[in-house]
Motif scaffolding. Sequence first.
Motif, PDB file in Angstrom:
ATOM      1  N   UNK A 108     -15.592  -1.099  -2.527  1.00 23.01           N
ATOM      2  CA  UNK A 108     -14.136  -1.198  -2.358  1.00 23.01           C
ATOM      3  C   UNK A 108     -13.606   0.072  -1.722  1.00 23.01           C
ATOM      4  N   UNK A 109     -12.618  -0.089  -0.845  1.00 22.54           N
ATOM      5  CA  UNK A 109     -11.792   1.022  -0.386  1.00 22.54           C
ATOM      6  C   UNK A 109     -10.491   0.932  -1.169  1.00 22.54           C
ATOM      7  N   UNK A 110     -10.214   1.933  -1.983  1.00 21.41           N
ATOM      8  CA  UNK A 110      -9.059   1.875  -2.868  1.00 21.41           C
ATOM      9  C   UNK A 110      -8.006   2.896  -2.470  1.00 21.41           C
ATOM     10  N   UNK A 111      -6.787   2.677  -2.939  1.00 27.15           N
ATOM     11  CA  UNK A 111      -5.691   3.618  -2.794  1.00 27.15           C
ATOM     12  C   UNK A 111      -4.611   3.214  -3.786  1.00 27.15           C
ATOM     13  N   UNK A 112      -3.588   4.017  -3.904  1.00 25.72           N
ATOM     14  CA  UNK A 112      -2.463   3.663  -4.766  1.00 25.72           C
ATOM     15  C   UNK A 112      -1.715   2.484  -4.155  1.00 25.72           C
ATOM     16  N   UNK A 113      -1.309   1.546  -5.003  1.00 26.02           N
ATOM     17  CA  UNK A 113      -0.595   0.360  -4.531  1.00 26.02           C
ATOM     18  C   UNK A 113       0.548   0.048  -5.491  1.00 26.02           C
ATOM     19  N   UNK A 114       1.552  -0.643  -4.962  1.00 25.78           N
ATOM     20  CA  UNK A 114       2.609  -1.197  -5.799  1.00 25.78           C
ATOM     21  C   UNK A 114       2.202  -2.623  -6.128  1.00 25.78           C
ATOM     22  N   UNK A 115       2.217  -2.941  -7.424  1.00 26.89           N
ATOM     23  CA  UNK A 115       1.841  -4.287  -7.835  1.00 26.89           C
ATOM     24  C   UNK A 115       3.029  -4.979  -8.495  1.00 26.89           C
ATOM     25  N   UNK A 173       0.853  -1.185   0.000  1.00 22.10           N
ATOM     26  CA  UNK A 173       0.000   0.000   0.000  1.00 22.10           C
ATOM     27  C   UNK A 173       0.891   1.237   0.000  1.00 22.10           C
ATOM     28  N   UNK A 174       0.501   2.255  -0.760  1.00 17.17           N
ATOM     29  CA  UNK A 174       1.339   3.444  -0.878  1.00 17.17           C
ATOM     30  C   UNK A 174       0.735   4.683  -0.207  1.00 17.17           C
ATOM     31  N   UNK A 175      -0.456   4.573   0.332  1.00 18.34           N
ATOM     32  CA  UNK A 175      -0.969   5.616   1.207  1.00 18.34           C
ATOM     33  C   UNK A 175      -1.409   6.911   0.566  1.00 18.34           C
ATOM     34  N   UNK A 176      -1.706   6.919  -0.727  1.00 20.60           N
ATOM     35  CA  UNK A 176      -2.262   8.134  -1.330  1.00 20.60           C
ATOM     36  C   UNK A 176      -3.330   7.746  -2.343  1.00 20.60           C
ATOM     37  N   UNK A 177      -4.044   8.751  -2.857  1.00 23.85           N
ATOM     38  CA  UNK A 177      -5.123   8.535  -3.833  1.00 23.85           C
ATOM     39  C   UNK A 177      -6.204   7.617  -3.275  1.00 23.85           C
ATOM     40  N   UNK A 178      -6.589   7.831  -2.026  1.00 27.74           N
ATOM     41  CA  UNK A 178      -7.653   7.024  -1.431  1.00 27.74           C
ATOM     42  C   UNK A 178      -9.007   7.339  -2.038  1.00 27.74           C
ATOM     43  N   UNK A 179      -9.847   6.330  -2.185  1.00 27.51           N
ATOM     44  CA  UNK A 179     -11.191   6.533  -2.716  1.00 27.51           C
ATOM     45  C   UNK A 179     -12.098   5.402  -2.248  1.00 27.51           C
ATOM     46  N   UNK A 180     -13.409   5.659  -2.272  1.00 26.02           N
ATOM     47  CA  UNK A 180     -14.408   4.685  -1.866  1.00 26.02           C
ATOM     48  C   UNK A 180     -15.384   4.469  -3.012  1.00 26.02           C
ATOM     49  N   UNK A 181     -15.700   3.206  -3.305  1.00 30.04           N
ATOM     50  CA  UNK A 181     -16.643   2.878  -4.370  1.00 30.04           C
ATOM     51  C   UNK A 181     -17.966   2.438  -3.751  1.00 30.04           C
ATOM     52  N   UNK A 182     -19.059   3.041  -4.241  1.00 30.37           N
ATOM     53  CA  UNK A 182     -20.382   2.735  -3.711  1.00 30.37           C
ATOM     54  C   UNK A 182     -21.407   2.659  -4.837  1.00 30.37           C
TER      55      UNK A 182
END
Length: 280
Positions: free
Chosen positions: A176-183, A85-94
């Motif tokens: 979903x609770x989303x954020x920037x991630x390293x994949x 998890x990279x801890x920025x660009x958080x968002x919620x999908x509804x």
Amino acid sequence: MLRIAVPNKGSLAETAAEMLAEAGYTGRRDSKDLHVIDPVNEVEFFYLRPKDIATYVGSGALDVGITGRDLLLDARMPGAREIERLGFAGSTFRFAAPTGTFTDVAELAGKRIATSYPGLVDAFLDERGIAVDLVPLDGAVESAVRLGVADAVADVVETGTTLRQAGLEVFGPEILLSEAVLIAGPHDADGTERLLRRLRGVLVARRYVLVDYDLPAALVDEAVAIAGGIESPTISPLRDPEWVAVRVMVPRASVNTTMDELYAIGARAILVTAIHNARL
């Protein structure tokens, strides 16, 4: 060389580039550059559309990448996996629909759902055995109900203002609770661990500060109860044998409260220093 996919535009791009620069990597200087080699750090950067990054990484064409968790799951690439998890660009999908239309996702069965993330929404509903007619759109999905192409929408919700302006209300659980991630791709690539250590160092530097203060030695236990640090504080003797100097890492968000509490028990000469990078 480690091949890294980086967002070339959008909300992820700027912060991702900043994190990589803080981690010591040399990225692009011109926004038109799509491929940059950093020979010192033995990496190659490929600047791609955020939606495509999971596809490139999951296929093994690139080793790792920075994207959103939402985009990763929407791509449904079996070979792509979240590793940090990279801890920025958080968002919620509804889900959202006209006020009073739906109260539960089960009521969506057989309905038309407009979304920019059909893979993500389909997987969520499929897990619950709910069959719907998905209407894929590329943005501005909140207009879909008003224009008659959908009965409900599934979209990112921040304050909810945009949805309310369109006459919609949120219902049902979070998708979903989303954020920037390293994949990473299907295989562990050389250099991935070093990249992870560096990015984790940046995250620590952003979340913590160093606090130095002087304190009567008899009060150390009280001070440690207030600010114990990640492992434990560094305590050094002063010329006055009854006093010690203390250094500790403190969460940036609560540093002022911590300073107040330390001062209240007798700490003095309290100083705060930013951390530019770290390895923990």
